[in-house]
Design an enzyme around this catalytic site. Structure first.
Site, mmCIF file in Angstrom:
data_model
loop_
_atom_site.group_PDB
_atom_site.id
_atom_site.type_symbol
_atom_site.label_atom_id
_atom_site.label_comp_id
_atom_site.label_asym_id
_atom_site.label_seq_id
_atom_site.Cartn_x
_atom_site.Cartn_y
_atom_site.Cartn_z
ATOM 1 C CB CYS A 1 6.055 -83.039 -27.011
ATOM 2 S SG CYS A 1 3.781 -83.131 -26.864
ATOM 3 C CG ASN B 1 -3.546 -83.051 -21.551
ATOM 4 O OD1 ASN B 1 -3.838 -81.912 -21.384
ATOM 5 N ND2 ASN B 1 -3.822 -83.745 -21.232
ATOM 6 C CB ILE B 2 -7.522 -82.505 -27.404
ATOM 7 C CG1 ILE B 2 -6.795 -80.660 -27.002
ATOM 8 C CG2 ILE B 2 -8.755 -82.973 -27.861
ATOM 9 C CD1 ILE B 2 -7.221 -79.374 -28.888
ATOM 10 C CB CYS C 1 1.342 -83.770 -25.720
ATOM 11 S SG CYS C 1 1.366 -85.750 -25.085
ATOM 12 C CD GLU D 1 3.954 -81.097 -23.410
ATOM 13 O OE1 GLU D 1 2.802 -81.154 -23.967
ATOM 14 O OE2 GLU D 1 4.314 -81.263 -23.212
ATOM 15 C CB CYS E 1 5.731 -87.647 -24.145
ATOM 16 S SG CYS E 1 4.954 -87.253 -25.785
HETATM 17 N N1 THU Z 1 0.912 -85.307 -21.820
HETATM 18 C C1 THU Z 1 1.058 -84.241 -22.425
HETATM 19 O O1 THU Z 1 -0.055 -82.755 -23.074
HETATM 20 N N2 THU Z 1 2.199 -83.467 -22.370
HETATM 21 C C2 THU Z 1 3.242 -83.889 -21.743
HETATM 22 O O2 THU Z 1 4.255 -83.494 -21.418
HETATM 23 C C3 THU Z 1 3.145 -85.233 -21.087
HETATM 24 C C4 THU Z 1 1.647 -85.982 -21.280
HETATM 25 C C5 THU Z 1 -0.985 -85.698 -22.135
HETATM 26 C C6 THU Z 1 -1.290 -86.660 -22.810
HETATM 27 C C7 THU Z 1 -2.171 -87.007 -21.735
HETATM 28 O O3 THU Z 1 -3.280 -86.326 -22.715
HETATM 29 C C8 THU Z 1 -1.879 -87.290 -20.553
HETATM 30 O O4 THU Z 1 -1.176 -85.665 -20.830
HETATM 31 C C9 THU Z 1 -1.549 -89.025 -20.011
HETATM 32 O O5 THU Z 1 -0.413 -89.422 -20.578
#
Ligand code: THU
Length: 133
Positions: free
Chosen positions: A89, A42-43, A53, A55, A86
């Site tokens: 994604c 995640n960035i 995210c 994914e 989420c």
């Molecule tokens: N996030 C993801 O990268 N993948 C997920 O499946 C759930 C949420 C990230 C988004 C954000 O950077 C952090 O998690 C908190 O929501």
């Protein structure tokens, strides 16, 4: 690459996450049918909604390299239950993954759960809904 190795890739790549706001690193590892691996983290961004995210980073990296055939994905986060992708994604995954494709979800306690795309996003909106009347 087997399931354990793919999960391990997702756990390891978490270290590259850019998460100054949530401090919640997520790692994803996407395997193509030809055996290539695309990882993602995640960035985040000071403008919070612009965050991408893990994914989607992995999927977009793969698609941008011309990949279209995927075999498995793993997602890892430091959660009590296993990582849960989420809604956004899940929708992006459903665009590119077959309904029976396996997605392995894990946490840092050694728990893991494998679900299919269909289980992750049942009754999804697809291109068939757009074009078939
Ligand atoms: N996030 C993801 O990268 N993948 C997920 O499946 C759930 C949420 C990230 C988004 C954000 O950077 C952090 O998690 C908190 O929501």
């Amino acid at each position: 690459m087997n399931k354990t190795e793919l999960l391990q890739e997702a756990i390891q790549i978490r270290e590259r996450a850019y998460v100054p706001y949530s401090n919640f690193p997520v790692g994803a590892a996407l395997l193509t049918k030809s055996g290539k691996l695309y990882t993602g983290v995640n960035i985040e961004n000071a403008a919070y909604p612009v965050t991408c995210c893990a994914e989607r980073v992995a999927i977009f990296k793969a698609i941008s390299q011309g990949e279209t055939d995927f075999s498995e994905m793993a997602v890892a986060a430091d959660t009590k239950r296993v990582a849960s992708p989420c809604g956004a994604c899940r929708q992006v995954m459903s665009e590119f993954f077959a309904q029976d494709m396996k997605i392995h979800l894990t946490n840092l306690n050694g728990d893991s759960k494998t679900v299919t795309m269909e289980e992750l996003l049942p009754f999804s909106f697809t291109q068939h809904d757009l074009f078939e009347k």
